[in-house]
Design a protein around this motif. Sequence first.
Motif, PDB file in Angstrom:
ATOM      1  N   GLN A 275      -9.198  37.985  -5.452  1.00  0.00           N
ATOM      2  CA  GLN A 275     -10.351  39.199  -5.477  1.00  0.00           C
ATOM      3  C   GLN A 275     -10.142  39.945  -6.654  1.00  0.00           C
ATOM      4  O   GLN A 275     -11.007  40.408  -7.372  1.00  0.00           O
ATOM      5  CB  GLN A 275     -10.111  40.037  -4.259  1.00  0.00           C
ATOM      6  N   THR A 276      -8.775  40.501  -6.983  1.00  0.00           N
ATOM      7  CA  THR A 276      -8.256  41.007  -8.314  1.00  0.00           C
ATOM      8  C   THR A 276      -8.735  40.343  -9.279  1.00  0.00           C
ATOM      9  O   THR A 276      -8.964  41.071 -10.333  1.00  0.00           O
ATOM     10  CB  THR A 276      -6.918  41.592  -7.947  1.00  0.00           C
ATOM     11  N   ASN A 277      -8.229  39.144  -9.516  1.00  0.00           N
ATOM     12  CA  ASN A 277      -8.051  38.350 -10.827  1.00  0.00           C
ATOM     13  C   ASN A 277      -9.574  37.597 -11.373  1.00  0.00           C
ATOM     14  O   ASN A 277      -9.485  37.154 -12.291  1.00  0.00           O
ATOM     15  CB  ASN A 277      -6.869  37.256 -10.764  1.00  0.00           C
ATOM     16  N   LEU A 278     -10.472  37.643 -10.259  1.00  0.00           N
ATOM     17  CA  LEU A 278     -11.717  37.160 -10.501  1.00  0.00           C
ATOM     18  C   LEU A 278     -12.825  38.131 -10.701  1.00  0.00           C
ATOM     19  O   LEU A 278     -13.880  37.790 -11.055  1.00  0.00           O
ATOM     20  CB  LEU A 278     -12.276  36.249  -9.334  1.00  0.00           C
ATOM     21  N   ALA A 279     -12.208  39.418 -10.753  1.00  0.00           N
ATOM     22  CA  ALA A 279     -13.345  40.577 -10.463  1.00  0.00           C
ATOM     23  C   ALA A 279     -14.325  40.578 -11.721  1.00  0.00           C
ATOM     24  O   ALA A 279     -15.393  40.988 -11.617  1.00  0.00           O
ATOM     25  CB  ALA A 279     -12.647  41.718 -10.138  1.00  0.00           C
ATOM     26  N   ASN A 280     -13.749  40.254 -13.040  1.00  0.00           N
ATOM     27  CA  ASN A 280     -14.555  40.194 -14.202  1.00  0.00           C
ATOM     28  C   ASN A 280     -15.508  39.082 -14.578  1.00  0.00           C
ATOM     29  O   ASN A 280     -15.886  39.141 -15.610  1.00  0.00           O
ATOM     30  CB  ASN A 280     -13.683  40.846 -15.153  1.00  0.00           C
ATOM     31  N   LEU A 281     -15.473  38.275 -13.647  1.00  0.00           N
ATOM     32  CA  LEU A 281     -15.899  36.916 -14.088  1.00  0.00           C
ATOM     33  C   LEU A 281     -17.562  36.883 -13.452  1.00  0.00           C
ATOM     34  O   LEU A 281     -17.639  37.747 -12.457  1.00  0.00           O
ATOM     35  CB  LEU A 281     -15.360  35.703 -13.367  1.00  0.00           C
ATOM     36  N   PRO A 282     -18.453  36.294 -13.938  1.00  0.00           N
ATOM     37  CA  PRO A 282     -19.787  36.312 -13.171  1.00  0.00           C
ATOM     38  C   PRO A 282     -19.758  35.670 -11.881  1.00  0.00           C
ATOM     39  O   PRO A 282     -20.548  34.387 -11.793  1.00  0.00           O
ATOM     40  CB  PRO A 282     -20.690  35.547 -14.295  1.00  0.00           C
ATOM     41  N   LEU A 283     -19.259  36.082 -10.899  1.00  0.00           N
ATOM     42  CA  LEU A 283     -19.138  35.483  -9.762  1.00  0.00           C
ATOM     43  C   LEU A 283     -19.368  36.526  -8.513  1.00  0.00           C
ATOM     44  O   LEU A 283     -18.919  37.656  -8.741  1.00  0.00           O
ATOM     45  CB  LEU A 283     -17.714  34.870  -9.455  1.00  0.00           C
ATOM     46  N   THR A 284     -19.985  36.142  -7.499  1.00  0.00           N
ATOM     47  CA  THR A 284     -20.179  37.016  -6.262  1.00  0.00           C
ATOM     48  C   THR A 284     -18.954  36.701  -5.403  1.00  0.00           C
ATOM     49  O   THR A 284     -18.983  35.697  -4.900  1.00  0.00           O
ATOM     50  CB  THR A 284     -21.562  36.801  -5.589  1.00  0.00           C
ATOM     51  N   LEU A 285     -18.193  37.738  -5.074  1.00  0.00           N
ATOM     52  CA  LEU A 285     -16.886  37.336  -4.322  1.00  0.00           C
ATOM     53  C   LEU A 285     -17.132  37.810  -3.002  1.00  0.00           C
ATOM     54  O   LEU A 285     -18.048  38.412  -2.716  1.00  0.00           O
ATOM     55  CB  LEU A 285     -16.004  38.260  -4.942  1.00  0.00           C
ATOM     56  N   PRO A 286     -16.104  37.375  -2.051  1.00  0.00           N
ATOM     57  CA  PRO A 286     -16.251  37.817  -0.890  1.00  0.00           C
ATOM     58  C   PRO A 286     -16.325  39.445  -0.562  1.00  0.00           C
ATOM     59  O   PRO A 286     -15.675  40.217  -1.261  1.00  0.00           O
ATOM     60  CB  PRO A 286     -15.084  37.375  -0.085  1.00  0.00           C
ATOM     61  N   LEU A 287     -16.606  39.973   0.440  1.00  0.00           N
ATOM     62  CA  LEU A 287     -16.797  41.386   0.554  1.00  0.00           C
ATOM     63  C   LEU A 287     -15.247  41.805   0.570  1.00  0.00           C
ATOM     64  O   LEU A 287     -14.334  41.257   1.648  1.00  0.00           O
ATOM     65  CB  LEU A 287     -17.314  41.582   1.965  1.00  0.00           C
ATOM     66  N   GLY A 288     -14.929  42.988  -0.234  1.00  0.00           N
ATOM     67  CA  GLY A 288     -13.705  43.468  -0.066  1.00  0.00           C
ATOM     68  C   GLY A 288     -13.088  43.909   1.299  1.00  0.00           C
ATOM     69  O   GLY A 288     -11.964  43.813   1.537  1.00  0.00           O
ATOM     70  N   SER A 289     -14.368  44.364   2.098  1.00  0.00           N
ATOM     71  CA  SER A 289     -13.839  45.069   3.178  1.00  0.00           C
ATOM     72  C   SER A 289     -13.188  43.866   4.218  1.00  0.00           C
ATOM     73  O   SER A 289     -12.837  44.321   5.160  1.00  0.00           O
ATOM     74  CB  SER A 289     -15.104  45.745   3.904  1.00  0.00           C
ATOM     75  N   SER A 290     -13.257  42.636   3.865  1.00  0.00           N
ATOM     76  CA  SER A 290     -12.991  41.670   4.737  1.00  0.00           C
ATOM     77  C   SER A 290     -11.544  41.326   4.453  1.00  0.00           C
ATOM     78  O   SER A 290     -10.867  40.530   5.130  1.00  0.00           O
ATOM     79  CB  SER A 290     -13.646  40.366   4.664  1.00  0.00           C
ATOM     80  N   LEU A 291     -10.918  41.827   3.210  1.00  0.00           N
ATOM     81  CA  LEU A 291      -9.592  41.253   2.796  1.00  0.00           C
ATOM     82  C   LEU A 291      -8.426  41.455   4.017  1.00  0.00           C
ATOM     83  O   LEU A 291      -7.601  40.654   3.943  1.00  0.00           O
ATOM     84  CB  LEU A 291      -9.156  42.286   1.716  1.00  0.00           C
ATOM     85  N   ASN A 292      -8.339  42.648   4.757  1.00  0.00           N
ATOM     86  CA  ASN A 292      -7.152  42.615   5.580  1.00  0.00           C
ATOM     87  C   ASN A 292      -7.409  42.257   6.920  1.00  0.00           C
ATOM     88  O   ASN A 292      -6.580  42.506   7.857  1.00  0.00           O
ATOM     89  CB  ASN A 292      -6.902  44.285   5.655  1.00  0.00           C
ATOM     90  N   ASN A 293      -8.849  41.877   7.362  1.00  0.00           N
ATOM     91  CA  ASN A 293      -8.973  41.352   8.565  1.00  0.00           C
ATOM     92  C   ASN A 293      -9.569  39.845   8.907  1.00  0.00           C
ATOM     93  O   ASN A 293      -9.324  39.436   9.776  1.00  0.00           O
ATOM     94  CB  ASN A 293      -9.904  42.286   9.640  1.00  0.00           C
ATOM     95  N   SER A 294     -10.023  39.526   7.734  1.00  0.00           N
ATOM     96  CA  SER A 294     -10.400  37.837   7.564  1.00  0.00           C
ATOM     97  C   SER A 294      -9.205  37.104   8.047  1.00  0.00           C
ATOM     98  O   SER A 294      -8.192  37.280   7.572  1.00  0.00           O
ATOM     99  CB  SER A 294     -11.118  37.382   6.552  1.00  0.00           C
TER     100      SER A 294
END
Length: 381
Positions: A275-294
């Motif tokens: 999530q941190t290392n791909l943040a600047n690429l032209p990608l839609t990432l998973p929702l950050g709100s799911s990081l700690n419960n997925s």
Amino acid sequence: MLPYGKHSIDNNDVEAVVDVLKNQFLTQGDIVPQFEQALANYTGAKYAVAVNSGTSGLHIACLAAEVGASDWVWTVPNSFVASANCALYCGASVDFVDIDPRTRNIDVQKLSAKLEQAKLTNGVPKVLIVVHFSGVSCDMQEIQKLTNQYGVTLIEDAAHGLGGEYQNAKIGSCQYSDMTVLSFHPVKSITSAEGGAVLTNQSVLFRQLSLFAKHGVTRDPSLMKSDSHGPWYYQQIELGYNYRLSDLHAALGLSQLNKLDNFIAKRRALAKRYQTNLANLPLTLPLGSSLNNSAWHLYMVELQQHDRRQIFETLRARHIGVNVHYIPIHLQPFYQNLGFKAGDFPAAEGFYKNALTLPLFPDMTEQQQEHVIDVLNEVLQ
Ligand SMILES: *Cc1c(COP(=O)(O)O)cnc(C)c1O
């Protein structure tokens, strides 16, 4: 090739299986009940019935919900085909509810509108099967409000979800559903090679699930239709199946369950680094709100500018085993023959078009992950 998902087996797992091989029972011993109890303890559900696959679990969950030939079952298009096939096994008809492209889970607004419409035509489904896609829980509280309102049995397909959380409870607690189905296929949170389980808090469903998983046969005199002939006696009171898990498989599952929290911690750490290392690429990432419960069964990105096939092939050529989850079920030829077509569920189809699953599994090293991140930076910039 670095795989997208992989089991993690250690010596304790090996010893647990070898112990069973040296014991009296390979199947129908006491390991399966131990595994069932441990699954119930972990998830907080009252009852667990172990079965030989997640697919069998979905089938008996539909049977326990009394799904039959005149019924509808709804699920989502972006899942593995088993989420829908289980309804067809019961002779029922299948329909789908589109997803919310942000959460990638069932769209609760669309569900509400579809139920309202279905009520007008007497087409309210008997069962709704929601899928916790990639390990992120659906909004169960809101969904259950709707299924309660319309009298729909609610089943969670949590094949991706074991170890994940929803509102401070473990996925599988069945706090907001009738039944939850797990899979222990090797790419899932824990493995028993093949295997699955159905969880429930309701004693009647538990009784039916147990019957359907074991030939519909009971040895409990209180369930028999007439007096027992003696201690050897059993009765078949439903048309059930042989969906039993063996003790051999259960021993592996039980040993794995001890390590589940550790597996999930590793998956979450890897997901955070992506999530941190791909943040600047032209990608839609998973929702950050799911990081700690997925449960982080899958880490999926969507390409914003690049051609998915080209990127997929480039990464595979560089030995990065990316994958795609899933081809929308309604676009499978078998389902198109039932009348579904492209355009029916645009959000699921849109997600499929650009989706890419990156490698993520508990034993993945930081070095392996850095390599994936470096190559992505290289090919997407
Ligand atoms: C894996 C999976 C299943 C089927 O589980 P098996 O144990 O392979 O039968 C069902 N639904 C979903 C969403 C899955 O990912």
